[in-house]
Structure formats: structure tokens, C-alpha cells
Design an enzyme around this catalytic site. Sequence first.
Site, PDB file in Angstrom:
ATOM      1  N   THR A 140      43.902  34.599  35.740  1.00 57.62           N
ATOM      2  CA  THR A 140      45.213  34.604  35.450  1.00 57.62           C
ATOM      3  C   THR A 140      46.080  35.827  35.557  1.00 57.62           C
ATOM      4  O   THR A 140      45.859  37.037  35.991  1.00 57.62           O
ATOM      5  CB  THR A 140      45.056  34.972  33.673  1.00 57.62           C
ATOM      6  N   ASP A 141      47.539  35.702  35.498  1.00 59.47           N
ATOM      7  CA  ASP A 141      48.474  36.780  35.991  1.00 59.47           C
ATOM      8  C   ASP A 141      48.515  37.894  34.717  1.00 59.47           C
ATOM      9  O   ASP A 141      48.930  39.057  35.041  1.00 59.47           O
ATOM     10  CB  ASP A 141      50.053  36.378  36.008  1.00 59.47           C
ATOM     11  N   GLU A 142      47.761  37.539  33.511  1.00 61.39           N
ATOM     12  CA  GLU A 142      47.637  38.618  32.673  1.00 61.39           C
ATOM     13  C   GLU A 142      47.031  39.544  32.830  1.00 61.39           C
ATOM     14  O   GLU A 142      46.951  40.857  32.148  1.00 61.39           O
ATOM     15  CB  GLU A 142      47.277  37.994  31.336  1.00 61.39           C
ATOM     16  N   TYR A 166      41.538  39.820  25.824  1.00 63.71           N
ATOM     17  CA  TYR A 166      41.416  38.462  26.791  1.00 63.71           C
ATOM     18  C   TYR A 166      41.607  38.955  28.026  1.00 63.71           C
ATOM     19  O   TYR A 166      40.714  38.703  29.105  1.00 63.71           O
ATOM     20  CB  TYR A 166      42.643  37.530  26.299  1.00 63.71           C
ATOM     21  N   LYS A 170      39.262  39.240  31.482  1.00 58.96           N
ATOM     22  CA  LYS A 170      39.379  38.548  32.824  1.00 58.96           C
ATOM     23  C   LYS A 170      39.473  39.456  33.810  1.00 58.96           C
ATOM     24  O   LYS A 170      38.979  39.240  34.970  1.00 58.96           O
ATOM     25  CB  LYS A 170      40.826  37.555  32.670  1.00 58.96           C
TER      26      LYS A 170
END
Length: 366
Positions: A140-142, A166, A170
Site C-alpha cells: 500500500t502507499d500508506e 496497519y 505493511k
Amino acid sequence: MLKEVPNGDHFCYRGAGFIGSAVVRHIIESTDDQVVNIDKLTYAGNLESLADVSQSPRYHFEQVDICNQEAFSRLLEKYHPTAIMHLAAESHVDRSIDGPSAFIETNIVGTYTLLEASRTYWKSLNEEEREKFRFHHISTDEVYGDLEGTDELFTEETPYAPSSPYSASKASSDHLVRAWGRTYGLPVIITNCSNNYGPFHFPEKLIPHVILNALAGKSLPVYGDGSQVRDWLFVEDHARALYTVVTRGEVGETYNIGGHNEKRNIEVVETICQLLEELAPTKPQGIQSYKDLITFVKDRPGHDLRYAIDASKIKNELDWAPSETFETGIRKTVKWYLENTIWWNNVLNGSYQLSRLGTEQEAIIE
């Protein structure tokens, strides 16, 4: 010259989730490859999302926990895959704030388990098979954290700065994958995507949550003032990108996948309301306008203000670009939910009732 992996078996771990089911549908409907869908079937896994392809002789399903290395290794021997697409993840930011332990277990320990099983399997292959094999980790870009200003973009070289349990889990899994590639030579590829949306999206996420709450005449709670900016990627575009990467991507590389559709959260909610005025003009009793349902609520802890992806690398190197604009994709999405009430009613009749786990306050989730 990039070498394209020939037709073969793809292990799609978490293939019954939102993005995974889109990948499975794309492979079955648009290629000649076989797919083995491996999913534990937790709350967000839904085999009804695969009804259109489930009868294909090229589709197989196995219910296995990501952390069960012995069971996963048996499946590797049974199906002898050419590639593993690792989509399994706890992905709900608010759930990670309420209960981070499941995110550590699934996203970090689970990734380690898959890497070790895959490494053992890869080493058992002959030279030609090892050359073809890929371990594709979908992230994810997060993991990049928050962008400052309006002109910056996440690139593949952006330093990691995760903000939530989260995104931290990741980021950890990304680091594990890269380490297994560098230390053991496992042929890994990583992709980091922006916010996905589209058909079959679990109703706790922002866009389906707003659609279904509006249709029910419920409030549309927006965190803070709704100024958070996200880049929106139509899930079927993402599925095409993931297949392109796993079959044509360069081993050891990372590819950012974005939709080129930056929108503030409040813009997204207002756009959905406008579409519902057109496509579902008959409102619940007492509702004059869907926009009247919008309610601003206290912001969540550590809420990143802006994400935006530079997807030029995958465009330039693999010739992928999104087909849908936000305007075309969101219209397709709203129409799909209006036309597929059986699917989302079956979801809502289960344990999830459009409220966030661990709180009585409904919340809009990205």
C-alpha cells in the site's frame, strides 16, 4: 528486455478479498492461466465475489490460514505454481487502532510464513522453473506516510514513514520481502497501490459505506473536515496492473500503482450523493437531499492528510496506465451497488452492520 512469464498456475493468497477477487476474475476472464485462490475466509473474504468464475476448470479454491506454513507448503507441492501473489493482509486502519495484534500476526508473521514456504519450494525447482518463478507482494502507499504540500508524490524511492499500526505492519512485511530477495535470492517483486474502489468492496470502506448508508437514510459521517486527500484507483485497473507486474515485472523491483485521481474525502462523499440523486432519486422517508446526511465527526488518531502516487515507472517500463477516471469509475461503482443488492445484503446480514469494530460510532474508512 523484460521476460514474460508463460502461462501457468498463479497462487492468489487472499483471493476472496476485494482486490484479490478482482485479480482472480481478471486472470480467468482475460488470460489462459490457472488460478489457485487460497483464503482463510475471514470477515472480508467472500466467495460470492467469485461466482462468475468459480465453475471454470482453471480456477481452484483452498481454505488455508496464511500462518499455517505446513498447509501452505502442501499446496505448493500439489499445484506447482509459477507465481505467488501475496494479497493477504488485515487492511482496515481503524481496526488496527482498536486491535493491532491481528495486524502483527497476519501482515508480519503471515508474510514471514509465506516467504519461508515459498523459499523452500523455490529451491526445490529445477533451474528453468526457478527462473520463471515470482513472489509478488502487494502492498500500500500508506507505508510512505503523509505528504506535505500539494505537489509532492510518492515514488518508489520515498522513505517509509508509516503512521498507523496497519501501515507499520505493511511496511514491516515489505522489508521482509526485500530481505528475502537480497539474502536468499528469492525472486520477489513489490507493488504499492493507492486507495482502491469498485464493485464487491466490503461495506466498511469509504465508498460502499457512503452508498449503503445513504440508501438507508443513515448519516454519512466524515472524519474531521473531510480535507484528507487520496488517490483513487479503480479495482479492475489495479487487477490489470498486478497481472502485468507478475508476468512482466523485473525481479527485485518495486512498482507504484496509482489512479491519477486525487480527491478530498468530502469531494468523494458529495460526488456519491450527486450520483444517487440521479440514479436513485427515490429516497428514504423524510430525506430531502442525500447531502443533508453528511455529518462531520472527530478525526481519528494519526490520520494522514494526503497520499498521492507517481505511477510513471510502471507506465514507462511496463506500459500500464489506468483506464478509468474517477468520474467513470465512481459511476460504475454506484450503479453496481444499486444493481447488486443481493451481494451486499448477504454481507450485511452477517456479523458486520455498518459500524466500526469496537465502537458505537459509525465511521467512514478509507
